[in-house]
Design a protein around this motif. Sequence first.
Motif, PDB file in Angstrom:
ATOM      1  N   ALA A 177     -91.990   8.541 -42.269  1.00  0.00           N
ATOM      2  CA  ALA A 177     -91.157   9.257 -41.291  1.00  0.00           C
ATOM      3  C   ALA A 177     -90.047   8.289 -40.877  1.00  0.00           C
ATOM      4  O   ALA A 177     -90.194   7.516 -39.934  1.00  0.00           O
ATOM      5  CB  ALA A 177     -91.978   9.696 -40.091  1.00  0.00           C
ATOM      6  N   TRP A 178     -88.947   8.301 -41.612  1.00  0.00           N
ATOM      7  CA  TRP A 178     -87.853   7.352 -41.395  1.00  0.00           C
ATOM      8  C   TRP A 178     -87.097   7.645 -40.108  1.00  0.00           C
ATOM      9  O   TRP A 178     -86.907   8.800 -39.736  1.00  0.00           O
ATOM     10  CB  TRP A 178     -86.871   7.412 -42.561  1.00  0.00           C
ATOM     11  CG  TRP A 178     -87.426   6.913 -43.842  1.00  0.00           C
ATOM     12  CD1 TRP A 178     -87.760   7.669 -44.928  1.00  0.00           C
ATOM     13  CD2 TRP A 178     -87.720   5.558 -44.192  1.00  0.00           C
ATOM     14  NE1 TRP A 178     -88.239   6.864 -45.927  1.00  0.00           N
ATOM     15  CE2 TRP A 178     -88.230   5.562 -45.513  1.00  0.00           C
ATOM     16  CE3 TRP A 178     -87.609   4.345 -43.526  1.00  0.00           C
ATOM     17  CZ2 TRP A 178     -88.611   4.398 -46.163  1.00  0.00           C
ATOM     18  CZ3 TRP A 178     -87.996   3.191 -44.183  1.00  0.00           C
ATOM     19  CH2 TRP A 178     -88.479   3.220 -45.478  1.00  0.00           C
ATOM     20  N   HIS A 179     -86.636   6.575 -39.465  1.00  0.00           N
ATOM     21  CA  HIS A 179     -85.792   6.651 -38.277  1.00  0.00           C
ATOM     22  C   HIS A 179     -84.647   5.671 -38.471  1.00  0.00           C
ATOM     23  O   HIS A 179     -84.884   4.512 -38.831  1.00  0.00           O
ATOM     24  CB  HIS A 179     -86.566   6.265 -37.013  1.00  0.00           C
ATOM     25  CG  HIS A 179     -87.771   7.110 -36.775  1.00  0.00           C
ATOM     26  ND1 HIS A 179     -87.706   8.307 -36.105  1.00  0.00           N
ATOM     27  CD2 HIS A 179     -89.057   6.941 -37.132  1.00  0.00           C
ATOM     28  CE1 HIS A 179     -88.917   8.828 -36.050  1.00  0.00           C
ATOM     29  NE2 HIS A 179     -89.753   8.024 -36.669  1.00  0.00           N
ATOM     30  N   VAL A 180     -83.415   6.113 -38.226  1.00  0.00           N
ATOM     31  CA  VAL A 180     -82.262   5.222 -38.302  1.00  0.00           C
ATOM     32  C   VAL A 180     -82.238   4.378 -37.035  1.00  0.00           C
ATOM     33  O   VAL A 180     -82.353   4.907 -35.926  1.00  0.00           O
ATOM     34  CB  VAL A 180     -80.952   6.021 -38.451  1.00  0.00           C
ATOM     35  CG1 VAL A 180     -79.747   5.086 -38.458  1.00  0.00           C
ATOM     36  CG2 VAL A 180     -80.972   6.854 -39.720  1.00  0.00           C
ATOM     37  N   SER A 181     -82.088   3.080 -37.193  1.00  0.00           N
ATOM     38  CA  SER A 181     -82.063   2.182 -36.047  1.00  0.00           C
ATOM     39  C   SER A 181     -80.895   2.492 -35.124  1.00  0.00           C
ATOM     40  O   SER A 181     -79.785   2.770 -35.587  1.00  0.00           O
ATOM     41  CB  SER A 181     -81.947   0.732 -36.526  1.00  0.00           C
ATOM     42  OG  SER A 181     -81.714  -0.134 -35.431  1.00  0.00           O
ATOM     43  N   THR A 182     -81.156   2.426 -33.829  1.00  0.00           N
ATOM     44  CA  THR A 182     -80.073   2.614 -32.861  1.00  0.00           C
ATOM     45  C   THR A 182     -79.099   1.443 -32.914  1.00  0.00           C
ATOM     46  O   THR A 182     -77.988   1.551 -32.415  1.00  0.00           O
ATOM     47  CB  THR A 182     -80.633   2.750 -31.429  1.00  0.00           C
ATOM     48  OG1 THR A 182     -81.414   1.592 -31.128  1.00  0.00           O
ATOM     49  CG2 THR A 182     -81.478   3.996 -31.297  1.00  0.00           C
ATOM     50  N   ARG A 183     -79.492   0.339 -33.524  1.00  0.00           N
ATOM     51  CA  ARG A 183     -78.632  -0.834 -33.674  1.00  0.00           C
ATOM     52  C   ARG A 183     -77.713  -0.726 -34.887  1.00  0.00           C
ATOM     53  O   ARG A 183     -76.821  -1.533 -35.051  1.00  0.00           O
ATOM     54  CB  ARG A 183     -79.471  -2.102 -33.803  1.00  0.00           C
ATOM     55  CG  ARG A 183     -80.369  -2.352 -32.630  1.00  0.00           C
ATOM     56  CD  ARG A 183     -79.660  -3.151 -31.615  1.00  0.00           C
ATOM     57  NE  ARG A 183     -80.577  -3.498 -30.540  1.00  0.00           N
ATOM     58  CZ  ARG A 183     -80.184  -4.062 -29.446  1.00  0.00           C
ATOM     59  NH1 ARG A 183     -78.934  -4.364 -29.286  1.00  0.00           N
ATOM     60  NH2 ARG A 183     -81.043  -4.344 -28.513  1.00  0.00           N
ATOM     61  N   SER A 184     -77.960   0.250 -35.752  1.00  0.00           N
ATOM     62  CA  SER A 184     -77.105   0.442 -36.920  1.00  0.00           C
ATOM     63  C   SER A 184     -75.765   0.984 -36.459  1.00  0.00           C
ATOM     64  O   SER A 184     -75.695   1.961 -35.733  1.00  0.00           O
ATOM     65  CB  SER A 184     -77.733   1.431 -37.908  1.00  0.00           C
ATOM     66  OG  SER A 184     -78.870   0.870 -38.507  1.00  0.00           O
TER      67      SER A 184
END
Length: 75
Positions: A15-22
């Motif tokens: 269950a992938w999540h894009v980092s908020t730091r990206s």
Amino acid sequence: MASIDGLTSTGLPVAWHVSTRSGSGGGNCVEAGPVLDGSGRFAVRDSKDRSGPTLIFSAAGWTTFLIGLRTDPPA
């Protein structure tokens, strides 16, 4: 974070999540998420190269990694 269900390059369901730091359009793009096999493992990959290599952390290894980031964040 937006959830992206998909497989790792090794075929594991995550269950992938894009980092908020990206950043948007920048060079530092990371996705992470739990491996959906009940093992407690966690996966990390470059969101610009989703078919590329994936790091797989044990549950204990992921916890240690996060503690390290919180106590000594990168510059």
